[in-house]
Design a protein around this motif. Sequence first.
Motif, PDB file in Angstrom:
ATOM      1  N   THR A   1       0.848  -1.196   0.000  1.00  0.00           N
ATOM      2  CA  THR A   1       0.000   0.000   0.000  1.00  0.00           C
ATOM      3  C   THR A   1       0.880   1.242   0.000  1.00  0.00           C
ATOM      4  O   THR A   1       1.861   1.312   0.731  1.00  0.00           O
ATOM      5  N   GLU A   2       0.547   2.217  -0.829  1.00  0.00           N
ATOM      6  CA  GLU A   2       1.348   3.430  -0.925  1.00  0.00           C
ATOM      7  C   GLU A   2       0.755   4.591  -0.140  1.00  0.00           C
ATOM      8  O   GLU A   2       1.470   5.520   0.230  1.00  0.00           O
ATOM      9  N   GLU A   3      -0.570   4.556   0.095  1.00  0.00           N
ATOM     10  CA  GLU A   3      -1.223   5.630   0.844  1.00  0.00           C
ATOM     11  C   GLU A   3      -2.289   5.040   1.743  1.00  0.00           C
ATOM     12  O   GLU A   3      -3.103   4.229   1.305  1.00  0.00           O
ATOM     13  N   CYS A   4      -2.291   5.441   3.000  1.00  0.00           N
ATOM     14  CA  CYS A   4      -3.272   4.934   3.952  1.00  0.00           C
ATOM     15  C   CYS A   4      -4.675   5.400   3.556  1.00  0.00           C
ATOM     16  O   CYS A   4      -4.897   6.593   3.330  1.00  0.00           O
ATOM     17  N   PRO A   5      -5.634   4.474   3.484  1.00  0.00           N
ATOM     18  CA  PRO A   5      -6.990   4.859   3.111  1.00  0.00           C
ATOM     19  C   PRO A   5      -7.706   5.660   4.201  1.00  0.00           C
ATOM     20  O   PRO A   5      -8.661   6.369   3.924  1.00  0.00           O
ATOM     21  N   ALA A   6      -7.216   5.600   5.432  1.00  0.00           N
ATOM     22  CA  ALA A   6      -7.878   6.300   6.537  1.00  0.00           C
ATOM     23  C   ALA A   6      -7.382   7.733   6.720  1.00  0.00           C
ATOM     24  O   ALA A   6      -8.166   8.627   7.014  1.00  0.00           O
ATOM     25  N   CYS A   7      -6.049   7.950   6.548  1.00  0.00           N
ATOM     26  CA  CYS A   7      -5.509   9.280   6.848  1.00  0.00           C
ATOM     27  C   CYS A   7      -4.627   9.859   5.741  1.00  0.00           C
ATOM     28  O   CYS A   7      -4.064  10.937   5.914  1.00  0.00           O
ATOM     29  N   SER A   8      -4.452   9.123   4.659  1.00  0.00           N
ATOM     30  CA  SER A   8      -3.601   9.526   3.525  1.00  0.00           C
ATOM     31  C   SER A   8      -2.116   9.566   3.874  1.00  0.00           C
ATOM     32  O   SER A   8      -1.324  10.138   3.130  1.00  0.00           O
ATOM     33  N   GLY A   9      -1.740   8.957   4.991  1.00  0.00           N
ATOM     34  CA  GLY A   9      -0.325   8.880   5.359  1.00  0.00           C
ATOM     35  C   GLY A   9       0.431   7.975   4.396  1.00  0.00           C
ATOM     36  O   GLY A   9      -0.151   7.130   3.721  1.00  0.00           O
ATOM     37  N   ASN A  10       1.750   8.140   4.353  1.00  0.00           N
ATOM     38  CA  ASN A  10       2.548   7.317   3.446  1.00  0.00           C
ATOM     39  C   ASN A  10       3.741   6.656   4.138  1.00  0.00           C
ATOM     40  O   ASN A  10       4.656   6.189   3.491  1.00  0.00           O
ATOM     41  N   GLU A  11       3.733   6.614   5.463  1.00  0.00           N
ATOM     42  CA  GLU A  11       4.772   5.925   6.216  1.00  0.00           C
ATOM     43  C   GLU A  11       4.154   4.718   6.906  1.00  0.00           C
ATOM     44  O   GLU A  11       3.156   4.847   7.603  1.00  0.00           O
ATOM     45  N   PHE A  12       4.768   3.556   6.679  1.00  0.00           N
ATOM     46  CA  PHE A  12       4.214   2.318   7.214  1.00  0.00           C
ATOM     47  C   PHE A  12       5.277   1.553   7.969  1.00  0.00           C
ATOM     48  O   PHE A  12       6.462   1.660   7.682  1.00  0.00           O
ATOM     49  N   VAL A  13       4.841   0.781   8.940  1.00  0.00           N
ATOM     50  CA  VAL A  13       5.723  -0.112   9.673  1.00  0.00           C
ATOM     51  C   VAL A  13       5.285  -1.538   9.351  1.00  0.00           C
ATOM     52  O   VAL A  13       4.096  -1.803   9.179  1.00  0.00           O
ATOM     53  N   ARG A  14       6.267  -2.423   9.224  1.00  0.00           N
ATOM     54  CA  ARG A  14       5.982  -3.814   8.851  1.00  0.00           C
ATOM     55  C   ARG A  14       6.461  -4.713   9.980  1.00  0.00           C
ATOM     56  O   ARG A  14       7.615  -4.639  10.411  1.00  0.00           O
ATOM     57  N   TYR A  15       5.575  -5.574  10.463  1.00  0.00           N
ATOM     58  CA  TYR A  15       5.914  -6.556  11.489  1.00  0.00           C
ATOM     59  C   TYR A  15       5.826  -7.930  10.861  1.00  0.00           C
ATOM     60  O   TYR A  15       4.833  -8.251  10.241  1.00  0.00           O
ATOM     61  N   GLU A  16       6.870  -8.738  11.012  1.00  0.00           N
ATOM     62  CA  GLU A  16       6.813 -10.136  10.604  1.00  0.00           C
ATOM     63  C   GLU A  16       6.758 -10.943  11.883  1.00  0.00           C
ATOM     64  O   GLU A  16       7.698 -10.942  12.676  1.00  0.00           O
ATOM     65  N   ILE A  17       5.645 -11.596  12.091  1.00  0.00           N
ATOM     66  CA  ILE A  17       5.366 -12.256  13.346  1.00  0.00           C
ATOM     67  C   ILE A  17       5.376 -13.764  13.167  1.00  0.00           C
ATOM     68  O   ILE A  17       4.580 -14.305  12.387  1.00  0.00           O
ATOM     69  N   PRO A  18       6.268 -14.470  13.873  1.00  0.00           N
ATOM     70  CA  PRO A  18       6.261 -15.940  13.788  1.00  0.00           C
ATOM     71  C   PRO A  18       4.974 -16.486  14.395  1.00  0.00           C
ATOM     72  O   PRO A  18       4.515 -15.989  15.411  1.00  0.00           O
TER      73      PRO A  18
END
Length: 51
Positions: free
Chosen positions: A33-50
């Motif tokens: 995703t390039e733009e948040c549908p809720a706030c139009s933000g463009n910074e994301f954090v990714r968690y990889e959870i075992p």
Amino acid sequence: MSVRTVITRLLPGGGSKVVVECRNCGTNVSPGTEECPACSGNEFVRYEIPE
């Protein structure tokens, strides 16, 4: 308690799960995703959870 700890406890076991979240508002979005549908933000954090 960390976010990772909470999420890990909530998810079933086996493999790993990727969670992508908007840094501005916390909305979960799909990977790539390039733009948040809720706030139009463009910074994301990714968690990889075992699982």
